[in-house]
Design an enzyme around this catalytic site. Structure first.
Site, PDB file in Angstrom:
ATOM      1  N   HIS A   1       4.294   2.046   2.425  1.00 29.82           N
ATOM      2  CA  HIS A   1       3.947   2.515   1.077  1.00 29.82           C
ATOM      3  C   HIS A   1       2.496   3.027   1.106  1.00 29.82           C
ATOM      4  O   HIS A   1       1.693   2.535   1.899  1.00 29.82           O
ATOM      5  CB  HIS A   1       4.075   1.305   0.141  1.00 29.82           C
ATOM      6  CG  HIS A   1       3.917   1.604  -1.312  1.00 29.82           C
ATOM      7  ND1 HIS A   1       2.695   1.757  -1.925  1.00 29.82           N
ATOM      8  CD2 HIS A   1       4.841   1.735  -2.298  1.00 29.82           C
ATOM      9  CE1 HIS A   1       2.869   1.974  -3.220  1.00 29.82           C
ATOM     10  NE2 HIS A   1       4.155   1.968  -3.483  1.00 29.82           N
TER      11      HIS A   1
ATOM     12  N   LYS B   1       7.322  -7.441  -9.047  1.00 31.14           N
ATOM     13  CA  LYS B   1       8.499  -7.124  -8.218  1.00 31.14           C
ATOM     14  C   LYS B   1       9.365  -8.360  -8.001  1.00 31.14           C
ATOM     15  O   LYS B   1      10.421  -8.285  -7.392  1.00 31.14           O
ATOM     16  CB  LYS B   1       8.062  -6.599  -6.853  1.00 31.14           C
ATOM     17  CG  LYS B   1       7.026  -5.494  -6.939  1.00 31.14           C
ATOM     18  CD  LYS B   1       7.500  -4.227  -6.341  1.00 31.14           C
ATOM     19  CE  LYS B   1       6.369  -3.234  -6.226  1.00 31.14           C
ATOM     20  NZ  LYS B   1       6.739  -1.906  -6.688  1.00 31.14           N
TER      21      LYS B   1
ATOM     22  N   ASP C   1       2.437  -6.509   4.126  1.00 33.33           N
ATOM     23  CA  ASP C   1       2.639  -6.048   2.760  1.00 33.33           C
ATOM     24  C   ASP C   1       3.990  -6.617   2.321  1.00 33.33           C
ATOM     25  O   ASP C   1       5.044  -6.115   2.718  1.00 33.33           O
ATOM     26  CB  ASP C   1       2.628  -4.513   2.739  1.00 33.33           C
ATOM     27  CG  ASP C   1       3.086  -3.949   1.394  1.00 33.33           C
ATOM     28  OD1 ASP C   1       3.557  -4.727   0.535  1.00 33.33           O
ATOM     29  OD2 ASP C   1       2.986  -2.724   1.224  1.00 33.33           O
TER      30      ASP C   1
ATOM     31  N   CYS D   1       6.258   6.838  -3.208  1.00 36.79           N
ATOM     32  CA  CYS D   1       4.915   6.491  -2.701  1.00 36.79           C
ATOM     33  C   CYS D   1       4.931   6.330  -1.190  1.00 36.79           C
ATOM     34  O   CYS D   1       4.286   5.417  -0.641  1.00 36.79           O
ATOM     35  CB  CYS D   1       4.364   5.227  -3.364  1.00 36.79           C
ATOM     36  SG  CYS D   1       4.007   5.444  -5.093  1.00 36.79           S
TER      37      CYS D   1
ATOM     38  N   GLN E   1       7.940  -6.000  -1.078  1.00 29.09           N
ATOM     39  CA  GLN E   1       9.406  -5.978  -1.093  1.00 29.09           C
ATOM     40  C   GLN E   1       9.987  -7.122  -0.259  1.00 29.09           C
ATOM     41  O   GLN E   1      11.191  -7.163  -0.020  1.00 29.09           O
ATOM     42  CB  GLN E   1       9.937  -4.638  -0.558  1.00 29.09           C
ATOM     43  CG  GLN E   1       9.436  -3.415  -1.302  1.00 29.09           C
ATOM     44  CD  GLN E   1       9.944  -3.357  -2.747  1.00 29.09           C
ATOM     45  OE1 GLN E   1      10.936  -3.986  -3.109  1.00 29.09           O
ATOM     46  NE2 GLN E   1       9.250  -2.602  -3.585  1.00 29.09           N
TER      47      GLN E   1
END
Ligand SMILES: Cc1ncc(COP(=O)(O)O)c(C=O)c1O
Length: 426
Positions: A143, A246, A220, A384, A223
């Site tokens: 991302h 999220k 990261d 993104c 997700q």
């Protein structure tokens, strides 16, 4: 894993040999008020969970209770409400610590989200530890939040950003990655799961190889946390970033996990209230962890709402969620592949329930518009992740991303709406 959100007397007396109760998606859906609304005169089918998730009543009620009964500033007052708000805020830190199995609450820093958590590491750790000729490795499916901050750092420090390539399925080329490791690599920054393709990265192998090379690893987890049980100690990562919104929590709040010794050695990145022990014009001394990194009044309601969201997700159980979502992903993939002219972008063996696709002869934006008329909310665009679109040679994709409340009927609604798109455009 037992679904505590739906435990009944019957569950209590249920013989263990029968195993856990089936995943009760209708009961879960009833917790999310927005799912029963209509859009454009149609039943809402919400498949944009990678962008943000909907909120259960347990989170909404927690926010209302905070403002109705507890609102005050934290860490500053001796009065009742300030102590109450502080206790709730700090209890939430404990909830996060347990949720990701950090060793200590000192390793949990509240931020505005994943983006801010990554920028914190870049500005504090990066500007102190990265110099001319050093290298930062990221993957080809990141991302923008896990690209641009590193790019800015590398430009400032004359360091090099190198990209771990992926195969046509969207899987990292791990052998290639291992060959890229060399003494100049200071840090490897990779996603837990890709927001655009769904690929789940082999973190254990990535982290072990980086550590053997003397490099740190930032994950990261934007997700990751909503779909996969995260244990930062078992993963052995150095930093892990995620966003509240999220994972069924509020917007404007997120978490940076960092190993205590690393965070301790890092300078603060923002100055202001709360991050200090004492201030004079000559010298300021900084507060202990994690407050050193939490300058100013934090997003208190966001933090208590995030804790409510993690409690909610924990009550269902991430193993149960992952298994359920995997079934949905398999089912939807199979149904989508029945559509003439569809091409899936991202077909990794290890995948979260994120499905990107292009439809021959139809621009993704038009797909999104027609699906919307049918009440089906998907995202269309570059997600993104523009370099990833370039790698796969597409300007944009349609993306259906699933959450713990989605159903096979909703996958069918997506497929039916895509047939309408084809009727219009072919
Ligand atoms: C993989 C990934 N990383 C980072 C982000 C940025 O998260 P936020 O905008 O909540 O900071 C997102 C959001 O879509 C994401 O999917």
């Amino acid at each position: 894993m037992t679904n505590l959100a739906t435990v009944t007397d019957d569950d209590v007396s249920r013989p263990a040999a029968l195993g856990p109760r089936p995943y009760d998606v209708e009961k879960i859906r009833a917790d999310f008020p927005i799912l029963s609304r209509e859009v454009r005169g149609k039943k809402l089918v919400y498949l944009d969970n990678a962008a943000t998730t909907q909120k259960p009543r347990q989170v909404i009620d927690r926010l209302v209770r905070y403002y109705s009964e507890e609102n005050s500033n934290v860490h500053r007052g001796v009065h009742y409400l300030s102590e109450l708000a502080t206790t709730e805020y700090e209890n939430a830190r404990g909830t996060v610590q347990r949720f990701i199995n950090a060793r200590s609450e000192k390793e949990v820093v509240f931020t505005r989200g994943t983006t801010e958590a990554i920028n914190l590491v870049v500005q504090s750790w990066g500007r102190t530890n990265v110099g001319e000729g050093d290298e930062i490795l990221i993957s080809a499916i990141e991302h923008h939040s896990n690209i641009v901050p590193w790019q800015m750092l590398c430009a400032e420090k004359q360091a090099t950003l190198r990209i771990i390539p992926v195969n046509d399925a969207g899987e990292l080329l791990i052998d290639e990655y291992e060959r890229m490791l060399n003494p100049r690599v200071k840090l490897v920054a990779v996603g837990h799961a890709s927001n655009a393709l769904g690929t789940i990265n082999p973190l254990s192998r990535i982290i072990a190889a980086a550590h053997a090379n003397g490099s740190l690893v930032l994950v990261d987890g934007a997700q990751g946390v909503p779909h996969i049980a995260v244990d930062v100690q078992a993963l052995n990562c150095d930093f892990y970033a995620f966003s509240g919104h999220k994972v069924y929590g509020p917007t404007g709040v997120g978490v940076l996990y960092g190993r205590e010794a690393l965070l301790d050695a890092m300078p603060p990145w923002q100055g202001g209230g709360d991050m200090i022990l004492s201030v004079s014009y000559e010298k300021t001394t900084y507060n202990a962890l994690p407050y050193k990194f939490e300058a100013g009044t934090p997003n208190i309601e966001g933090v208590v709402g995030l804790a409510a969201a993690l409690d909610y997700v924990g009550s269902i159980g991430l193993d149960a969620i992952a298994e359920y979502e995997h079934g949905l992903e398999r089912y939807t993939t199979k149904r989508l592949l029945e559509i003439d002219g569809i091409r899936l972008i991202g077909t990794a063996r290890e995948k979260a329930a994120v499905i990107s696709f292009v439809l021959e002869g139809v621009h993704p934006h038009d797909i999104g518009t027609i699906l919307d008329r049918e009440g089906v909310a998907v995202r269309t665009g570059h997600h993104c992740a523009q370099p990833l679109m370039t790698r796969f040679n597409v300007p944009a994709t349609g993306r259906a991303s699933f959450g713990l409340y989605n159903t096979r009927e909703e996958a069918d609604a997506l497929v039916a709406a895509l047939h309408k798109v084809i009727e219009v455009f072919r």
